[in-house]
Design a protein around this motif. Structure first.
Motif, PDB file in Angstrom:
ATOM      1  N   ASP A   1     -76.659 -35.019 -76.688  1.00  0.00           N
ATOM      2  CA  ASP A   1     -77.045 -36.023 -75.684  1.00  0.00           C
ATOM      3  C   ASP A   1     -77.711 -37.230 -76.349  1.00  0.00           C
ATOM      4  O   ASP A   1     -78.727 -37.759 -75.875  1.00  0.00           O
ATOM      5  N   GLY A   2     -77.146 -37.649 -77.477  1.00  0.00           N
ATOM      6  CA  GLY A   2     -77.607 -38.848 -78.166  1.00  0.00           C
ATOM      7  C   GLY A   2     -78.748 -38.629 -79.144  1.00  0.00           C
ATOM      8  O   GLY A   2     -79.118 -39.540 -79.866  1.00  0.00           O
ATOM      9  N   GLU A   3     -79.321 -37.431 -79.147  1.00  0.00           N
ATOM     10  CA  GLU A   3     -80.416 -37.130 -80.079  1.00  0.00           C
ATOM     11  C   GLU A   3     -79.839 -36.541 -81.366  1.00  0.00           C
ATOM     12  O   GLU A   3     -79.118 -35.535 -81.318  1.00  0.00           O
ATOM     13  N   LEU A   4     -80.173 -37.151 -82.481  1.00  0.00           N
ATOM     14  CA  LEU A   4     -79.627 -36.715 -83.769  1.00  0.00           C
ATOM     15  C   LEU A   4     -80.380 -35.499 -84.308  1.00  0.00           C
ATOM     16  O   LEU A   4     -81.555 -35.304 -84.012  1.00  0.00           O
ATOM     17  N   HIS A   5     -79.703 -34.724 -85.136  1.00  0.00           N
ATOM     18  CA  HIS A   5     -80.297 -33.617 -85.901  1.00  0.00           C
ATOM     19  C   HIS A   5     -80.989 -32.565 -85.045  1.00  0.00           C
ATOM     20  O   HIS A   5     -82.040 -32.047 -85.402  1.00  0.00           O
ATOM     21  N   VAL A   6     -80.375 -32.234 -83.929  1.00  0.00           N
ATOM     22  CA  VAL A   6     -80.909 -31.172 -83.072  1.00  0.00           C
ATOM     23  C   VAL A   6     -80.486 -29.823 -83.651  1.00  0.00           C
ATOM     24  O   VAL A   6     -79.323 -29.620 -83.997  1.00  0.00           O
ATOM     25  N   ARG A   7     -81.420 -28.886 -83.751  1.00  0.00           N
ATOM     26  CA  ARG A   7     -81.088 -27.535 -84.220  1.00  0.00           C
ATOM     27  C   ARG A   7     -80.418 -26.783 -83.076  1.00  0.00           C
ATOM     28  O   ARG A   7     -81.081 -26.328 -82.151  1.00  0.00           O
ATOM     29  N   THR A   8     -79.127 -26.651 -83.165  1.00  0.00           N
ATOM     30  CA  THR A   8     -78.360 -26.111 -82.043  1.00  0.00           C
ATOM     31  C   THR A   8     -78.532 -24.603 -81.876  1.00  0.00           C
ATOM     32  O   THR A   8     -78.185 -24.071 -80.823  1.00  0.00           O
ATOM     33  N   CYS A   9     -79.082 -23.924 -82.880  1.00  0.00           N
ATOM     34  CA  CYS A   9     -79.304 -22.476 -82.727  1.00  0.00           C
ATOM     35  C   CYS A   9     -80.467 -22.203 -81.781  1.00  0.00           C
ATOM     36  O   CYS A   9     -80.626 -21.074 -81.319  1.00  0.00           O
ATOM     37  N   GLU A  10     -81.254 -23.206 -81.476  1.00  0.00           N
ATOM     38  CA  GLU A  10     -82.424 -23.025 -80.625  1.00  0.00           C
ATOM     39  C   GLU A  10     -82.245 -23.667 -79.256  1.00  0.00           C
ATOM     40  O   GLU A  10     -83.217 -23.809 -78.522  1.00  0.00           O
ATOM     41  N   LEU A  11     -81.017 -24.052 -78.952  1.00  0.00           N
ATOM     42  CA  LEU A  11     -80.776 -24.816 -77.728  1.00  0.00           C
ATOM     43  C   LEU A  11     -79.709 -24.131 -76.881  1.00  0.00           C
ATOM     44  O   LEU A  11     -78.580 -23.921 -77.344  1.00  0.00           O
ATOM     45  N   LEU A  12     -80.062 -23.772 -75.645  1.00  0.00           N
ATOM     46  CA  LEU A  12     -79.082 -23.193 -74.731  1.00  0.00           C
ATOM     47  C   LEU A  12     -78.189 -24.287 -74.160  1.00  0.00           C
ATOM     48  O   LEU A  12     -78.631 -25.424 -73.942  1.00  0.00           O
ATOM     49  N   CYS A  13     -76.936 -23.940 -73.926  1.00  0.00           N
ATOM     50  CA  CYS A  13     -76.004 -24.887 -73.327  1.00  0.00           C
ATOM     51  C   CYS A  13     -76.438 -25.211 -71.897  1.00  0.00           C
ATOM     52  O   CYS A  13     -76.934 -24.346 -71.178  1.00  0.00           O
ATOM     53  N   ARG A  14     -76.244 -26.471 -71.525  1.00  0.00           N
ATOM     54  CA  ARG A  14     -76.510 -26.925 -70.159  1.00  0.00           C
ATOM     55  C   ARG A  14     -75.252 -27.626 -69.648  1.00  0.00           C
ATOM     56  O   ARG A  14     -74.545 -28.266 -70.438  1.00  0.00           O
TER      57      ARG A  14
END
Ligand code: FES
Length: 80
Positions: free
Chosen positions: A59-72
């Motif tokens: 969502d436009g934010e760079l370098h997000v750790r995707t292992c810690e983020l649930l899909c929305r």
């Protein structure tokens, strides 16, 4: 699967489990989280926020750790 939602990965819709992390959703479709400056496909390694290999733009934010983020629903992920 009754808990499916749709996210967008590199501009393409992807159906994923609502209980999935973004990193797991990407791995399930054999998408790398990012491509290194040398052109290597990088994917989640530790799965707990330590290695930073799962970074992607969300969502436009760079370098997000995707292992810690649930899909929305409607989430926009870019892997390159
Ligand atoms: S997989 Fe290691 S920080 Fe996300």
């Amino acid at each position: 699967m009754h808990d499916e939602i749709v996210i967008t990965v590199n501009g393409e819709p992807m159906r994923v489990s609502a209980r999935s992390t973004v990193a797991a959703a990407l791995a399930g479709e054999a998408f790398p989280c990012r491509v290194s400056v040398r052109g290597e496909r990088r994917m989640a390694v530790c799965g707990m926020g330590a290695c930073m290999e799962c970074r992607a733009e969300v969502d436009g934010e760079l370098h997000v750790r995707t292992c810690e983020l649930l899909c929305r629903p409607g989430m926009r992920v870019r892997t390159q």
